[in-house]
Design a protein around this motif. Structure first.
Motif, PDB file in Angstrom:
ATOM      1  N   VAL A  51       0.843  -0.843   0.230  1.00 37.52           N
ATOM      2  CA  VAL A  51      -0.024  -0.133   0.071  1.00 37.52           C
ATOM      3  C   VAL A  51       0.783   1.475  -0.046  1.00 37.52           C
ATOM      4  O   VAL A  51       1.029   2.191  -0.365  1.00 37.52           O
ATOM      5  CB  VAL A  51      -0.821  -0.013   1.505  1.00 37.52           C
ATOM      6  CG1 VAL A  51      -0.686   0.265   2.476  1.00 37.52           C
ATOM      7  CG2 VAL A  51      -2.225   0.782   0.851  1.00 37.52           C
ATOM      8  N   CYS A  52       2.334   1.365   0.759  1.00 45.02           N
ATOM      9  CA  CYS A  52       2.929   2.450   0.420  1.00 45.02           C
ATOM     10  C   CYS A  52       4.180   2.538  -0.762  1.00 45.02           C
ATOM     11  O   CYS A  52       3.388   3.621  -1.372  1.00 45.02           O
ATOM     12  CB  CYS A  52       4.016   2.522   1.677  1.00 45.02           C
ATOM     13  SG  CYS A  52       5.054   4.051   1.835  1.00 45.02           S
ATOM     14  N   ASP A  55       0.415   2.534  -3.424  1.00 42.26           N
ATOM     15  CA  ASP A  55      -0.123   3.892  -3.472  1.00 42.26           C
ATOM     16  C   ASP A  55      -0.015   5.042  -2.346  1.00 42.26           C
ATOM     17  O   ASP A  55      -0.238   5.733  -2.536  1.00 42.26           O
ATOM     18  CB  ASP A  55      -1.867   3.596  -3.021  1.00 42.26           C
ATOM     19  CG  ASP A  55      -2.600   1.900  -3.476  1.00 42.26           C
ATOM     20  OD1 ASP A  55      -2.032   1.817  -4.882  1.00 42.26           O
ATOM     21  OD2 ASP A  55      -3.659   0.986  -2.246  1.00 42.26           O
ATOM     22  N   ASN A  56       1.260   5.026  -2.437  1.00 43.10           N
ATOM     23  CA  ASN A  56       1.729   6.386  -1.918  1.00 43.10           C
ATOM     24  C   ASN A  56       1.676   6.277  -0.263  1.00 43.10           C
ATOM     25  O   ASN A  56       1.110   7.240  -0.032  1.00 43.10           O
ATOM     26  CB  ASN A  56       2.186   7.183  -2.152  1.00 43.10           C
ATOM     27  CG  ASN A  56       3.815   8.321  -1.542  1.00 43.10           C
ATOM     28  OD1 ASN A  56       4.267   7.698  -0.728  1.00 43.10           O
ATOM     29  ND2 ASN A  56       3.230   9.205  -2.090  1.00 43.10           N
ATOM     30  N   ASP A  57       0.637   5.265   0.411  1.00 48.88           N
ATOM     31  CA  ASP A  57      -0.365   5.996   1.490  1.00 48.88           C
ATOM     32  C   ASP A  57       0.471   5.170   3.014  1.00 48.88           C
ATOM     33  O   ASP A  57       0.269   3.962   3.674  1.00 48.88           O
ATOM     34  CB  ASP A  57      -1.534   5.288   1.293  1.00 48.88           C
ATOM     35  CG  ASP A  57      -2.858   5.163   2.721  1.00 48.88           C
ATOM     36  OD1 ASP A  57      -2.265   5.416   3.714  1.00 48.88           O
ATOM     37  OD2 ASP A  57      -3.816   4.923   1.986  1.00 48.88           O
ATOM     38  N   TYR A  58       0.649   5.545   3.336  1.00 51.52           N
ATOM     39  CA  TYR A  58       2.370   5.625   4.795  1.00 51.52           C
ATOM     40  C   TYR A  58       1.303   5.468   5.934  1.00 51.52           C
ATOM     41  O   TYR A  58       1.239   3.887   6.671  1.00 51.52           O
ATOM     42  CB  TYR A  58       2.891   6.642   5.017  1.00 51.52           C
ATOM     43  CG  TYR A  58       3.978   6.428   6.333  1.00 51.52           C
ATOM     44  CD1 TYR A  58       4.636   5.567   6.001  1.00 51.52           C
ATOM     45  CD2 TYR A  58       3.845   7.379   7.306  1.00 51.52           C
ATOM     46  CE1 TYR A  58       5.800   5.459   7.364  1.00 51.52           C
ATOM     47  CE2 TYR A  58       4.575   7.283   7.975  1.00 51.52           C
ATOM     48  CZ  TYR A  58       5.332   6.085   8.396  1.00 51.52           C
ATOM     49  OH  TYR A  58       6.423   6.135   9.190  1.00 51.52           O
ATOM     50  N   GLU A  59       0.296   6.194   5.537  1.00 53.22           N
ATOM     51  CA  GLU A  59      -0.915   6.477   7.081  1.00 53.22           C
ATOM     52  C   GLU A  59      -1.847   5.025   7.109  1.00 53.22           C
ATOM     53  O   GLU A  59      -2.030   3.964   8.453  1.00 53.22           O
ATOM     54  CB  GLU A  59      -1.853   7.125   6.973  1.00 53.22           C
ATOM     55  CG  GLU A  59      -2.837   7.487   8.496  1.00 53.22           C
ATOM     56  CD  GLU A  59      -3.837   8.436   8.415  1.00 53.22           C
ATOM     57  OE1 GLU A  59      -4.937   8.534   9.157  1.00 53.22           O
ATOM     58  OE2 GLU A  59      -3.867   9.377   7.962  1.00 53.22           O
ATOM     59  N   THR A  60      -1.690   4.138   5.835  1.00 54.16           N
ATOM     60  CA  THR A  60      -2.729   2.841   5.770  1.00 54.16           C
ATOM     61  C   THR A  60      -1.483   2.107   6.107  1.00 54.16           C
ATOM     62  O   THR A  60      -1.901   1.205   6.565  1.00 54.16           O
ATOM     63  CB  THR A  60      -3.590   3.090   4.735  1.00 54.16           C
ATOM     64  OG1 THR A  60      -4.189   3.700   4.887  1.00 54.16           O
ATOM     65  CG2 THR A  60      -3.789   1.259   4.620  1.00 54.16           C
ATOM     66  N   GLN A  95       9.274   6.152   2.836  1.00 51.99           N
ATOM     67  CA  GLN A  95       9.470   7.284   2.929  1.00 51.99           C
ATOM     68  C   GLN A  95      10.394   8.713   3.615  1.00 51.99           C
ATOM     69  O   GLN A  95       9.655   9.510   4.315  1.00 51.99           O
ATOM     70  CB  GLN A  95       7.669   7.539   4.676  1.00 51.99           C
ATOM     71  CG  GLN A  95       7.041   6.730   4.386  1.00 51.99           C
ATOM     72  CD  GLN A  95       6.346   6.732   2.819  1.00 51.99           C
ATOM     73  OE1 GLN A  95       6.483   9.223   2.975  1.00 51.99           O
ATOM     74  NE2 GLN A  95       5.557   6.730   1.556  1.00 51.99           N
TER      75      GLN A  95
END
Length: 108
Positions: A51-52, A55-60, A95
């Motif tokens: 997902v990171c 989707d570059n979704d660090y929070e998820t 990140q």
């Protein structure tokens, strides 16, 4: 739905910068299973790096590896905890959070 979960549990190679849809596959598998099922921990452990990277979704990613580590500790599953911490470290590197990554490694 069992087949989808079984496929999502397979170890997928990580291809940085490419979108193969692994994050979506794992997300869908997580929606199909019951919370606290035996498959939730392993799915949550590998979900963060995809997902990171896709989707570059660090929070998820953070939420997923935190939950995976909690499950591992609750069930005394050392292998799961190491996989979750290792993937969490990879996410931190993606990140640019190098010190956060280093802090996870001695635990693993």
């Amino acid at each position: 739905s069992d087949l989808a979960v079984s496929i999502a549990l397979m170890p997928f190679p990580l291809a940085i910068g490419l979108r193969f849809g692994v994050a979506s596959l794992i997300k869908r598998a997580l929606e199909l299973i019951s919370p606290n099922s035996r498959d939730e921990g392993p799915l949550l452990a590998q979900y963060p790096r995809f997902v990171c990277s896709e989707d570059n979704d660090y929070e998820t990613a953070q939420n997923a590896y935190t939950r995976a580590i909690e499950i591992a500790q609750r069930t005394n599953d050392i292998d799961l905890e190491i996989r979750a911490l290792s993937n969490a470290a990879v996410v931190d590197i993606f990140q640019g959070k190098f010190w956060d990554s280093v802090e996870k490694v001695p635990v693993a």
